[in-house]
Write an enzyme that holds these catalytic residues in place. Structure first.
Site, PDB file in Angstrom:
ATOM      1  N   ARG A  46     -11.368  -1.386   4.091  1.00  0.00           N
ATOM      2  CA  ARG A  46     -11.087  -0.618   5.302  1.00  0.00           C
ATOM      3  C   ARG A  46     -12.165   0.469   5.481  1.00  0.00           C
ATOM      4  O   ARG A  46     -12.523   0.845   6.594  1.00  0.00           O
ATOM      5  CB  ARG A  46      -9.696   0.004   5.122  1.00  0.00           C
ATOM      6  CG  ARG A  46      -9.386   1.204   5.952  1.00  0.00           C
ATOM      7  CD  ARG A  46      -8.572   0.850   7.150  1.00  0.00           C
ATOM      8  NE  ARG A  46      -8.234   2.038   7.914  1.00  0.00           N
ATOM      9  CZ  ARG A  46      -7.910   2.003   9.197  1.00  0.00           C
ATOM     10  NH1 ARG A  46      -7.887   0.864   9.833  1.00  0.00           N
ATOM     11  NH2 ARG A  46      -7.611   3.104   9.829  1.00  0.00           N
TER      12      ARG A  46
ATOM     13  N   MET B 215       4.756   5.876   7.275  1.00  0.00           N
ATOM     14  CA  MET B 215       3.484   5.400   7.805  1.00  0.00           C
ATOM     15  C   MET B 215       3.339   3.870   7.776  1.00  0.00           C
ATOM     16  O   MET B 215       3.193   3.232   8.800  1.00  0.00           O
ATOM     17  CB  MET B 215       2.373   6.052   6.994  1.00  0.00           C
ATOM     18  CG  MET B 215       1.004   5.672   7.454  1.00  0.00           C
ATOM     19  SD  MET B 215      -0.209   6.547   6.477  1.00  0.00           S
ATOM     20  CE  MET B 215      -1.685   5.794   7.088  1.00  0.00           C
TER      21      MET B 215
ATOM     22  N   LYS C 254     -10.659   7.576  -5.416  1.00  0.00           N
ATOM     23  CA  LYS C 254     -11.241   6.525  -4.565  1.00  0.00           C
ATOM     24  C   LYS C 254     -11.439   7.006  -3.127  1.00  0.00           C
ATOM     25  O   LYS C 254     -12.480   6.738  -2.510  1.00  0.00           O
ATOM     26  CB  LYS C 254     -10.309   5.300  -4.560  1.00  0.00           C
ATOM     27  CG  LYS C 254     -10.532   4.343  -3.417  1.00  0.00           C
ATOM     28  CD  LYS C 254      -9.615   3.159  -3.466  1.00  0.00           C
ATOM     29  CE  LYS C 254      -8.292   3.315  -2.742  1.00  0.00           C
ATOM     30  NZ  LYS C 254      -8.350   3.291  -1.275  1.00  0.00           N
ATOM     31  N   ASN C 255     -10.440   7.722  -2.613  1.00  0.00           N
ATOM     32  CA  ASN C 255     -10.492   8.073  -1.189  1.00  0.00           C
ATOM     33  C   ASN C 255     -11.424   9.243  -0.895  1.00  0.00           C
ATOM     34  O   ASN C 255     -11.657   9.569   0.271  1.00  0.00           O
ATOM     35  CB  ASN C 255      -9.077   8.308  -0.652  1.00  0.00           C
ATOM     36  CG  ASN C 255      -8.314   6.993  -0.573  1.00  0.00           C
ATOM     37  OD1 ASN C 255      -8.916   5.915  -0.647  1.00  0.00           O
ATOM     38  ND2 ASN C 255      -7.005   7.062  -0.452  1.00  0.00           N
TER      39      ASN C 255
ATOM     40  N   ASP D  64       0.441   7.316  -0.628  1.00  0.00           N
ATOM     41  CA  ASP D  64      -0.133   6.485  -1.694  1.00  0.00           C
ATOM     42  C   ASP D  64       0.585   6.663  -3.032  1.00  0.00           C
ATOM     43  O   ASP D  64       0.327   5.915  -3.975  1.00  0.00           O
ATOM     44  CB  ASP D  64      -1.630   6.797  -1.848  1.00  0.00           C
ATOM     45  CG  ASP D  64      -2.399   6.426  -0.592  1.00  0.00           C
ATOM     46  OD1 ASP D  64      -1.915   5.560   0.158  1.00  0.00           O
ATOM     47  OD2 ASP D  64      -3.463   7.010  -0.348  1.00  0.00           O
TER      48      ASP D  64
ATOM     49  N   ASP E 259      -6.148  -3.149   3.032  1.00  0.00           N
ATOM     50  CA  ASP E 259      -4.839  -3.511   2.503  1.00  0.00           C
ATOM     51  C   ASP E 259      -3.986  -4.304   3.479  1.00  0.00           C
ATOM     52  O   ASP E 259      -4.231  -4.302   4.677  1.00  0.00           O
ATOM     53  CB  ASP E 259      -4.070  -2.231   2.150  1.00  0.00           C
ATOM     54  CG  ASP E 259      -4.556  -1.651   0.847  1.00  0.00           C
ATOM     55  OD1 ASP E 259      -4.948  -2.439  -0.018  1.00  0.00           O
ATOM     56  OD2 ASP E 259      -4.546  -0.427   0.714  1.00  0.00           O
TER      57      ASP E 259
HETATM   58  N1  EPU Z   1       0.581   9.432   8.188  1.00  0.00           N
HETATM   59  C1  EPU Z   1       1.953   9.340   8.244  1.00  0.00           C
HETATM   60  N2  EPU Z   1       2.653   9.395   7.077  1.00  0.00           N
HETATM   61  C2  EPU Z   1       2.020   9.546   5.903  1.00  0.00           C
HETATM   62  C3  EPU Z   1       0.631   9.651   5.831  1.00  0.00           C
HETATM   63  C4  EPU Z   1      -0.072   9.587   7.020  1.00  0.00           C
HETATM   64  O1  EPU Z   1       2.534   9.196   9.284  1.00  0.00           O
HETATM   65  O2  EPU Z   1       2.716   9.557   4.895  1.00  0.00           O
HETATM   66  C5  EPU Z   1      -0.153   9.357   9.439  1.00  0.00           C
HETATM   67  C6  EPU Z   1      -1.438  10.132   9.369  1.00  0.00           C
HETATM   68  O3  EPU Z   1      -1.188  11.471   9.645  1.00  0.00           O
HETATM   69  C7  EPU Z   1      -2.235   9.471  10.423  1.00  0.00           C
HETATM   70  C8  EPU Z   1      -1.770   8.024  10.439  1.00  0.00           C
HETATM   71  O4  EPU Z   1      -0.601   8.020   9.635  1.00  0.00           O
HETATM   72  O5  EPU Z   1      -1.856  10.038  11.614  1.00  0.00           O
HETATM   73  C9  EPU Z   1      -2.820   7.047  10.028  1.00  0.00           C
HETATM   74  O6  EPU Z   1      -3.322   7.286   8.728  1.00  0.00           O
HETATM   75  P1  EPU Z   1      -4.843   7.546   8.413  1.00  0.00           P
HETATM   76  O7  EPU Z   1      -5.676   7.262   9.595  1.00  0.00           O
HETATM   77  O8  EPU Z   1      -4.931   8.894   7.786  1.00  0.00           O
HETATM   78  O9  EPU Z   1      -5.122   6.445   7.325  1.00  0.00           O
HETATM   79  P2  EPU Z   1      -6.535   5.968   6.859  1.00  0.00           P
HETATM   80  O10 EPU Z   1      -7.536   7.022   7.092  1.00  0.00           O
HETATM   81  O11 EPU Z   1      -6.782   4.631   7.431  1.00  0.00           O
HETATM   82  C10 EPU Z   1      -6.437   6.851   4.399  1.00  0.00           C
HETATM   83  C11 EPU Z   1      -6.524   6.259   3.020  1.00  0.00           C
HETATM   84  C12 EPU Z   1      -5.257   5.469   2.718  1.00  0.00           C
HETATM   85  C13 EPU Z   1      -4.065   6.415   2.859  1.00  0.00           C
HETATM   86  C14 EPU Z   1      -4.045   7.078   4.250  1.00  0.00           C
HETATM   87  C15 EPU Z   1      -2.973   8.154   4.403  1.00  0.00           C
HETATM   88  C16 EPU Z   1      -8.877   5.985   2.658  1.00  0.00           C
HETATM   89  C17 EPU Z   1     -10.031   5.055   2.495  1.00  0.00           C
HETATM   90  N3  EPU Z   1      -7.686   5.416   2.913  1.00  0.00           N
HETATM   91  O12 EPU Z   1      -6.335   5.764   5.294  1.00  0.00           O
HETATM   92  O13 EPU Z   1      -5.361   5.042   1.371  1.00  0.00           O
HETATM   93  O14 EPU Z   1      -2.880   5.708   2.655  1.00  0.00           O
HETATM   94  O15 EPU Z   1      -5.321   7.725   4.500  1.00  0.00           O
HETATM   95  O16 EPU Z   1      -3.139   9.159   3.465  1.00  0.00           O
HETATM   96  O17 EPU Z   1      -9.031   7.185   2.547  1.00  0.00           O
HETATM   97  C18 EPU Z   1      -4.839   3.757  -0.542  1.00  0.00           C
HETATM   98  O18 EPU Z   1      -5.663   4.452  -1.151  1.00  0.00           O
HETATM   99  O19 EPU Z   1      -4.050   2.966  -1.115  1.00  0.00           O
HETATM  100  C19 EPU Z   1      -4.781   3.876   0.913  1.00  0.00           C
HETATM  101  C20 EPU Z   1      -4.195   2.960   1.672  1.00  0.00           C
END
Ligand code: EPU
Length: 424
Positions: free
Chosen positions: A93, A334, A22-23, A312, A117
């Site tokens: 998102r 996170m 998905k991602n 995840d 989410d």
């Molecule tokens: N981070 C942590 N701990 C972790 C993972 C990430 O501190 O275990 C930090 C990251 O390094 C980053 C911050 O948290 O600095 C914010 O996260 P990020 O911006 O990467 O999140 P996102 O881009 O909004 C995507 C996925 C999420 C997934 C996160 C982290 C998509 C559409 N969403 O979100 O997916 O949890 O990256 O890997 O790609 C899901 O699929 O259930 C989901 C929530």
């Protein structure tokens, strides 16, 4: 509203092929906006979030044609940078991922604030600062209004390795003048997949798979074909399920090369599949046991940015640990809402202490019993399905749209492994 009815306690056996990730699928759809030529994406999971993003692309003027159940062609020739419908953007998102491509191709974008989410606060500062560095101008007034009078490559130090932040900035930088260097970039397999799609479209990107990406801007991008990588969250779920139900599952076409760190963490809860080519074979017929630290202390499994254990997969690993002998701590750094679903596992008779929003202690094995419950988010929803499959008796899980946002026909795939699960 649909729900799953699950009769647990049966071993799951057989072969299964995971859907696309998905991602990776969501940013790949957004990347299609960068060209006026058709882009064909294979192994596209036809899940709720993908269908929502496809509807958003259609609302912008793209055509979306499904060639078969997992191949889609997007043609963004007639797209206009108008504001997509609020009710669609509020569901995912990933709508934030439209910002980079629209600014790069049309120099204008209007996006409602992204939804998604309920697992915790998600900042967009990394996207914001990077877009401004590349020549964008952004305003937030209920929605995000962006223009890009100039598109100029830049050296960007991301304050955190944000996954969608990196994807957004790469998608914008590919059409910027000159060179962009992104430091502290995310390097998850899905980020790599998106970079490879962009390269197939004619982008010049080096450092793919590392945390330093260098992008040389080009005038325009062309159409391409690309295959989405396997969903490692789904793969991890099957490996845990084999162990939890004492069955034997072969996960085919599983992308095993990406699993080195994940396998280390699963080994700590006693799950050690073996690799055959690009498949995993997980024989769960033996009892599983938590592996303590060398000093004999209780082990901790913590999530972190890639290549660390993915956040995840946390919920899935927590539920697997309820069936493993011993005690383990899970530390989710996170999301502050991701651990709360464990109250449902406790109601099913799991021994879990929720220490604070980020840490739980799980002691196993516990004989779980089926109950009625509700799916709070995609990943916790899958974990509850897994708990129900390992439990004695009947469980009912409602709010399954949350699960179907992320997992394609999961009930059909689980039935093919011998699970008794019905969608009603
Ligand atoms: N981070 C942590 N701990 C972790 C993972 C990430 O501190 O275990 C930090 C990251 O390094 C980053 C911050 O948290 O600095 C914010 O996260 P990020 O911006 O990467 O999140 P996102 O881009 O909004 C995507 C996925 C999420 C997934 C996160 C982290 C998509 C559409 N969403 O979100 O997916 O949890 O990256 O890997 O790609 C899901 O699929 O259930 C989901 C929530």
């Amino acid at each position: 509203m649909s729900k799953f009815i699950i009769e647990g306690g049966r071993p799951l056996n057989g072969h299964v092929r995971p859907s696309g990730n998905k991602n990776e699928a969501l940013p790949a759809l957004a990347a299609c906006l960068l060209t006026d030529q058709p882009v064909t994406l294979k192994r596209m999971p036809k899940i709720g979030d993908v269908l929502t993003l496809c509807s958003i692309l259609e609302a912008l003027g793209a055509t979306v044609e499904w060639l078969d159940d997992e191949t889609v062609t997007i043609n963004a020739k007639n797209v206009k940078p108008i504001a997509p419908p609020l009710e669609l953007c509020a569901k995912v998102r990933a709508s934030i991922l439209l910002l980079g491509p629209l600014l790069a191709r049309f120099r204008k974008a209007t996006i409602p604030r992204p939804g998604g989410d309920v697992i915790g606060a998600r900042r967009i500062d990394t996207h914001w600062e990077g877009i401004i560095a590349l020549g964008g101008r952004l305003e937030l007034d209920g929605q995000i209004n962006g223009t890009a009078p100039s598109l100029q490559g830049a050296e960007i130090f991301m304050d955190e390795p944000s996954v969608t932040g990196t994807e957004n900035l790469v998608m914008m930088a590919v059409l910027c003048k000159g060179t962009t260097i992104i430091h502290n970039a995310a390097c998850e397999p899905h980020v790599v997949g998106v970079c490879n799609l962009l390269i197939a479209m004619g982008a010049q990107i080096s450092g793919v798979g590392s945390n330093r990406l260098q992008i040389q801007g080009v005038e325009s991008l062309n159409g391409a074909q690309h295959e989405i990588g396997p969903d490692f969250m789904e793969v991890g779920g099957y490996l845990c399920l084999a162990a939890m139900t004492k069955g034997k599952i072969t996960v085919e076409d599983a992308g095993v090369k990406d699993f080195r760190f994940i396998l280390r963490s699963l080994a700590r809860i006693g799950i050690a599949p073996h690799i055959e080519g690009n498949s995993f074979v997980c024989d769960g017929t033996k009892e599983i046991e938590i592996q303590s630290d060398i000093s004999g202390r209780t082990p901790t499994i913590y999530s972190g940015p890639w290549p660390a254990f993915p956040t995840d997969l946390m919920s899935v690993a927590i539920v697997a640990a309820t069936q493993s002998a011993g005690t383990v701590i899970f530390f989710e750094k996170m999301f502050e809402g991701r651990m709360f679903f464990t109250d449902k596992l406790i109601s099913m008779a799991a021994t879990i202490i929720l220490c604070d929003p980020h840490r739980v202690v799980v002691s196993g094995p516990s004989k779980l019993r089926g109950i009625r419950m509700s799916s709070p988010d995609i990943r916790a929803g899958m974990a509850l399905v897994m708990a129900a499959l390992a439990a004695d008796g009947k469980s009912e899980i409602d709010h399954i749209f949350q699960i179907e946002r992320g997992y394609y026909q999961i009930d059909r795939k689980l039935r093919s492994l011998g699970a008794q699960i019905e969608k009603v």
